[in-house]
Every structure is written in structure tokens, then in C-alpha cells.
Design a protein around this motif. Structure first.
Motif, PDB file in Angstrom:
ATOM      1  N   GLU A 140      -9.684  -7.561 -18.820  1.00  0.00           N
ATOM      2  CA  GLU A 140     -10.820  -7.317 -19.717  1.00  0.00           C
ATOM      3  C   GLU A 140     -12.127  -7.207 -18.938  1.00  0.00           C
ATOM      4  O   GLU A 140     -12.957  -6.341 -19.225  1.00  0.00           O
ATOM      5  CB  GLU A 140     -10.913  -8.390 -20.799  1.00  0.00           C
ATOM      6  CG  GLU A 140      -9.944  -8.179 -21.943  1.00  0.00           C
ATOM      7  CD  GLU A 140     -10.028  -6.785 -22.571  1.00  0.00           C
ATOM      8  OE1 GLU A 140     -11.143  -6.340 -22.928  1.00  0.00           O
ATOM      9  OE2 GLU A 140      -8.978  -6.122 -22.695  1.00  0.00           O
ATOM     10  N   THR A 141     -12.306  -8.060 -17.952  1.00  0.00           N
ATOM     11  CA  THR A 141     -13.503  -7.975 -17.109  1.00  0.00           C
ATOM     12  C   THR A 141     -13.472  -6.685 -16.304  1.00  0.00           C
ATOM     13  O   THR A 141     -14.503  -6.028 -16.135  1.00  0.00           O
ATOM     14  CB  THR A 141     -13.597  -9.208 -16.185  1.00  0.00           C
ATOM     15  OG1 THR A 141     -13.616 -10.384 -17.005  1.00  0.00           O
ATOM     16  CG2 THR A 141     -14.836  -9.163 -15.323  1.00  0.00           C
ATOM     17  N   GLY A 142     -12.305  -6.311 -15.820  1.00  0.00           N
ATOM     18  CA  GLY A 142     -12.150  -5.049 -15.098  1.00  0.00           C
ATOM     19  C   GLY A 142     -12.501  -3.853 -15.964  1.00  0.00           C
ATOM     20  O   GLY A 142     -13.130  -2.897 -15.498  1.00  0.00           O
ATOM     21  N   LYS A 143     -12.110  -3.894 -17.232  1.00  0.00           N
ATOM     22  CA  LYS A 143     -12.457  -2.806 -18.156  1.00  0.00           C
ATOM     23  C   LYS A 143     -13.968  -2.704 -18.336  1.00  0.00           C
ATOM     24  O   LYS A 143     -14.515  -1.601 -18.388  1.00  0.00           O
ATOM     25  CB  LYS A 143     -11.781  -3.015 -19.512  1.00  0.00           C
ATOM     26  CG  LYS A 143     -10.301  -2.703 -19.506  1.00  0.00           C
ATOM     27  CD  LYS A 143      -9.671  -2.948 -20.860  1.00  0.00           C
ATOM     28  CE  LYS A 143     -10.133  -1.925 -21.866  1.00  0.00           C
ATOM     29  NZ  LYS A 143      -9.421  -2.033 -23.153  1.00  0.00           N
ATOM     30  N   GLN A 144     -14.642  -3.844 -18.417  1.00  0.00           N
ATOM     31  CA  GLN A 144     -16.107  -3.838 -18.526  1.00  0.00           C
ATOM     32  C   GLN A 144     -16.721  -3.233 -17.261  1.00  0.00           C
ATOM     33  O   GLN A 144     -17.685  -2.463 -17.335  1.00  0.00           O
ATOM     34  CB  GLN A 144     -16.626  -5.253 -18.752  1.00  0.00           C
ATOM     35  CG  GLN A 144     -16.239  -5.844 -20.085  1.00  0.00           C
ATOM     36  CD  GLN A 144     -16.517  -7.348 -20.165  1.00  0.00           C
ATOM     37  OE1 GLN A 144     -17.111  -7.930 -19.265  1.00  0.00           O
ATOM     38  NE2 GLN A 144     -16.058  -7.968 -21.239  1.00  0.00           N
TER      39      GLN A 144
ATOM     40  N   VAL B 263      -9.346   0.646  -8.072  1.00  0.00           N
ATOM     41  CA  VAL B 263      -9.428  -0.740  -8.519  1.00  0.00           C
ATOM     42  C   VAL B 263      -9.153  -1.662  -7.334  1.00  0.00           C
ATOM     43  O   VAL B 263      -8.125  -1.524  -6.664  1.00  0.00           O
ATOM     44  CB  VAL B 263      -8.415  -1.010  -9.662  1.00  0.00           C
ATOM     45  CG1 VAL B 263      -8.478  -2.459 -10.115  1.00  0.00           C
ATOM     46  CG2 VAL B 263      -8.657  -0.062 -10.835  1.00  0.00           C
ATOM     47  N   ASN B 264     -10.069  -2.570  -7.085  1.00  0.00           N
ATOM     48  CA  ASN B 264      -9.910  -3.577  -6.040  1.00  0.00           C
ATOM     49  C   ASN B 264      -8.825  -4.539  -6.526  1.00  0.00           C
ATOM     50  O   ASN B 264      -9.057  -5.331  -7.433  1.00  0.00           O
ATOM     51  CB  ASN B 264     -11.251  -4.291  -5.823  1.00  0.00           C
ATOM     52  CG  ASN B 264     -11.262  -5.176  -4.615  1.00  0.00           C
ATOM     53  OD1 ASN B 264     -10.250  -5.418  -3.976  1.00  0.00           O
ATOM     54  ND2 ASN B 264     -12.443  -5.685  -4.295  1.00  0.00           N
TER      55      ASN B 264
ATOM     56  N   ILE C 202      -8.950   1.058 -15.787  1.00  0.00           N
ATOM     57  CA  ILE C 202      -9.670   2.333 -15.849  1.00  0.00           C
ATOM     58  C   ILE C 202      -9.800   2.829 -17.292  1.00  0.00           C
ATOM     59  O   ILE C 202     -10.671   3.633 -17.604  1.00  0.00           O
ATOM     60  CB  ILE C 202      -9.016   3.379 -14.918  1.00  0.00           C
ATOM     61  CG1 ILE C 202      -9.011   2.856 -13.471  1.00  0.00           C
ATOM     62  CG2 ILE C 202      -9.748   4.721 -14.980  1.00  0.00           C
ATOM     63  CD1 ILE C 202     -10.383   2.452 -12.923  1.00  0.00           C
ATOM     64  N   ASN C 203      -8.984   2.291 -18.201  1.00  0.00           N
ATOM     65  CA  ASN C 203      -9.187   2.589 -19.623  1.00  0.00           C
ATOM     66  C   ASN C 203     -10.600   2.239 -20.072  1.00  0.00           C
ATOM     67  O   ASN C 203     -11.122   2.852 -20.997  1.00  0.00           O
ATOM     68  CB  ASN C 203      -8.181   1.833 -20.495  1.00  0.00           C
ATOM     69  CG  ASN C 203      -6.849   2.518 -20.583  1.00  0.00           C
ATOM     70  OD1 ASN C 203      -6.679   3.652 -20.145  1.00  0.00           O
ATOM     71  ND2 ASN C 203      -5.873   1.829 -21.136  1.00  0.00           N
ATOM     72  N   GLY C 204     -11.233   1.264 -19.423  1.00  0.00           N
ATOM     73  CA  GLY C 204     -12.611   0.920 -19.775  1.00  0.00           C
ATOM     74  C   GLY C 204     -13.547   2.097 -19.638  1.00  0.00           C
ATOM     75  O   GLY C 204     -14.483   2.261 -20.438  1.00  0.00           O
TER      76      GLY C 204
END
Length: 145
Positions: free
Chosen positions: A54-58, A90-91, A103-105
Motif C-alpha cells: 500500500e505504501t508502495g502504491k502511494q 520497484v526497489n 505500479i498499479n498505484g
């Protein structure tokens, strides 16, 4: 509602953009805009090792907003822009396999803006990204009449 108006209604200040002084945020060749990779300012760390999806999406959404702003710097409008391709980095921790969800974010922002219109996309995992950012994304837009 025009796309410029829709961007504003989405809470994106399209003119609030501070590109790197040493790199072009985007370049135009004919009717194609190639956006440099934009990083997740404010989001650092590895997905799957301290950073959740979720944080990655943001973080990816932050990148998407900056990509839109970069393209805008060349056109002065988003009304005639269509996203054609995203490349997301993405790291990632070695066992993290949900890069596509991160990456959907970014994709979700563009799906909302373009009423579900699809774009080509790649989502890749990297062992590190510059300055430890969680996500970096580049884009290709087409200018349409």
C-alpha cells in the motif's frame, strides 16, 4: 469536463513541479513525449523489507503525478495527452514478487484520468534505486488531436 479540469478535481496541482536542474523531465519527438524516470519523492526503502504494498502504491502515485506534470511542461495542457506506456522500477527485497501491484498505484491514477483507458506497462524489481527511493517510473505519452 476537460482533462485539465479533471486533473485539478483529482487534487493535482499540475503546475507545481520542480524538475532537476541537470536533466530534462521530458522530451518531445514529433507527437511523442518521453518522460524521464521520476522517483517517489518522500518514499524510500525496499518493498518487502520494511515498505508494504500500500505504501508502495502511494509512492508510485507520486511518480505518476510527476510524470503528468513533466509532460505538461512541454504542452501547457493535458487535454491532448494520452498515456501509451509506463515502465515501473520497484526497489525490491530479493523475495518480493508484487511489483505489479505497486505500479498499479500509478496506473490507477491514469485509469481514473482517462476513464479506464488502458496503457502498456512493465513492472520490474531492482535490488536498489537511486538514493534508496522506493519506486521510479518513466512514461511515454502521445499528443493526439
Amino acid at each position: 469536463m476537460s482533462l485539465d479540469e479533471k486533473v485539478k478535481a483529482m487534487g493535482i496541482d499540475i503546475e507545481d513541479f520542480s524538475p532537476s536542474p541537470t536533466l530534462a523531465p521530458a522530451t518531445r519527438i514529433g507527437n511523442t513525449i518521453y518522460c524521464s524516470g521520476h522517483v517517489s519523492t518522500g518514499y524510500v526503502g525496499k518493498l518487502g523489507a520494511g515498505v508494504d504494498v500500500e505504501t508502495g502504491k502511494q509512492a508510485a502515485r507520486v511518480c505518476a503525478e510527476d510524470l503528468l506534470k513533466a509532460a505538461y511542461t512541454l504542452t501547457g495542457t493535458v487535454n491532448n495527452l494520452r498515456l501509451r506506456k509506463l515502465l515501473g522500477a520497484v526497489n525490491s527485497a530479493p523475495d518480493f514478487t508484487d511489483q505489479h501491484l505497486v505500479i498499479n498505484g500509478a496506473s490507477e491514477l491514469f485509469w481514473e484520468l482517462y476513464d479506464g483507458e488502458k496503457h502498456a506497462r512493465s513492472a520490474l524489481g531492482f535490488s536498489s534505486l537511486p538514493n534508496g527511493f522506493a519506486v521510479e517510473i518513466e512514461a511515454v505519452f502521445e499528443i493526439v488531436d
